[in-house]
Design an enzyme around this catalytic site. Structure first.
Site, short mmCIF file in Angstrom:
data_model
loop_
_atom_site.label_atom_id
_atom_site.label_comp_id
_atom_site.label_asym_id
_atom_site.label_seq_id
_atom_site.Cartn_x
_atom_site.Cartn_y
_atom_site.Cartn_z
N ARG A 56 0.85 -1.18 0.00
CA ARG A 56 0.00 0.00 0.00
C ARG A 56 0.88 1.23 0.00
O ARG A 56 1.29 1.71 1.06
CB ARG A 56 -0.88 0.01 1.25
CG ARG A 56 -1.89 -1.11 1.28
CD ARG A 56 -2.56 -1.14 2.64
NE ARG A 56 -3.45 -2.29 2.75
CZ ARG A 56 -3.98 -2.71 3.88
NH1 ARG A 56 -3.70 -2.08 5.01
NH2 ARG A 56 -4.78 -3.75 3.90
N ASP A 73 2.12 5.02 -0.11
CA ASP A 73 1.59 6.27 0.47
C ASP A 73 1.19 7.28 -0.60
O ASP A 73 1.60 7.16 -1.76
CB ASP A 73 2.69 6.95 1.30
CG ASP A 73 2.82 6.33 2.67
OD1 ASP A 73 1.96 5.51 3.04
OD2 ASP A 73 3.80 6.66 3.36
N ARG A 81 11.59 6.06 3.20
CA ARG A 81 11.78 7.52 3.27
C ARG A 81 12.56 7.91 4.53
O ARG A 81 13.31 8.89 4.50
CB ARG A 81 10.43 8.21 3.21
CG ARG A 81 9.80 8.10 1.81
CD ARG A 81 8.30 8.36 1.83
NE ARG A 81 8.02 9.74 2.14
CZ ARG A 81 6.79 10.19 2.41
NH1 ARG A 81 5.75 9.36 2.39
NH2 ARG A 81 6.59 11.46 2.68
#
Lengths: 248, 248
Positions: A49, A51, A198
């Site tokens: 999934r 972002d 990230r």
């Protein structure tokens, strides 16, 4: 029959992959296209999934349909019903119990950055602009501490609603390379925690800019303390490039 | 004082470079930013008037201002007043009579294409999707007929309002190379006719796909007949990458 497909998307104008009632999402867009083609609502499952703002060229999905024609024709039908920032490709019939998330043995993400005083309009959707050029060798020295099976609690959290889940992940590969005027980070792991790539990029770029020593990344990892990493590399630089399965 | 600058833009959401009363253009955007910074309306001149949808990383502009601070500060002020799909860089003081168009000795454009059955959402703004893979060697064979000084009337028209102008242009370089999964065409000429690069790309891609023989391009050129080339490569693939001047 169950169909498996690769999905590519420009995540800029989506609120992430997962369906939401009032927001444009990739899952919502694909399920709407399937409904237009098949006349009924169905659910798509995906390998990951992503972002809001994150891109993909190798997302993998699966769905159940009753289709009696060639898969090329279904590919064309679906793409004709999808907006131009998302496309499906390489459709194939798969096992009835194939689950893109649980069957995956690894995911590979790429993160793109560039350093320049002035922003680059043509890269703004797909790369992080760094104001100070980082040192690639230092970033790669730090990245090597991440390879292997580790508890990555300092770099991310388990998906929401599953806090009891382990935060141990196995990273097979983590390296930066220069690609023209850009810097590209490739990371492959069995799975990723929420925002893990990230947060790793954030920490490694700080090493590259001399704000951390490469050994600090080892210490961060060992601390298992999510407070140690501040800041979050922008979603625009991130792209899910591949998902691997044991049985292709 | 007169200032010269490079301009980069993502042309997707602009109606071309040249100011228009009711449409968003790059010139309009820059003149509005200058007005915000200097409190007065002024006119920007540019090396080339790119069409709607065409990008730039090396457009050159000039304008007259009264600025008493460092040029870095002006760069930051202007970029803070420009939307994220356009940016100015490398500002420098130039001669009072410097004209970006008339003083230019050459312009270099790049055209990007890729061949794939299914469209690539991440490339849709910046490349032309070809359904049939072209042969690079054939395209380069044909491209060599364009190098040198020729009457390019078959490949474009003089800018509107200047029909009496010569259609002779000198091409210094014209070549295709493969760049990963993409094909990139670089063409440098003293100047270009209206839509000349996109018409050349159209003809060369047809050669690469076996729909024309390389020698046909020589014949088209010699015919000086604009009817010989049908179709127009999409603006999205085109980017003005550099403008050269005798006196830098």
């Amino acid at each position: 029959m169950r169909i498996r497909a690769k999905v590519a998307y420009d995540g800029t104008d989506f609120f992430g992959f997962q369906r939401q009632a009032d927001a444009r999402t990739i899952q919502g867009e694909i399920e709407t296209a399937l409904e237009r083609v098949f006349g009924e609502r169905m659910t798509v499952t995906a390998a990951g999934r992503t972002d809001a703002g994150v891109h993909a060229i190798g997302q993998v999905i699966a769905f159940e349909v009753d289709w009696r024609h060639a898969l090329d024709a279904l590919t064309r039908s679906l793409n004709a019903n999808l907006s131009d920032d998302v496309a499906v490709r390489e459709l194939q019939v798969c096992d009835t119990d194939f689950h893109p998330r649980y069957a995956a043995v690894s995911r590979t993400y790429e993160y793109t950055a560039y350093s320049c005083d002035v922003r680059q309009p043509l890269w703004r959707r797909y790369a992080w602009q760094l104001e100070q050029a980082p040192n690639l060798a230092l970033m790669n020295e730090a990245a090597q501490y991440l390879v292997g099976a580790h508890d990555f609690a300092a770099f991310g959290s388990a998906p929401s609603g599953r806090e009891e889940e382990t935060t141990v992940r196995e990273v097979m590969r983590a390296e930066w390379r220069s690609a023209g005027d850009r810097l590209q980070f490739t990371i492959e792991a069995n799975a990723f925690l929420f925002r893990m790539v990230r947060r790793i990029v954030t920490a490694l770029v700080k090493v590259g800019q001399g704000r951390h020593h490469p050994d600090d990344v080892k210490e961060m990892l060992e601390s298992k303390d999510a407070q140690r990493i501040t800041g979050l590399a922008p979603a625009s630089g991130l792209c899910l490039v591949a998902v691997k399965y044991r049985v292709q």
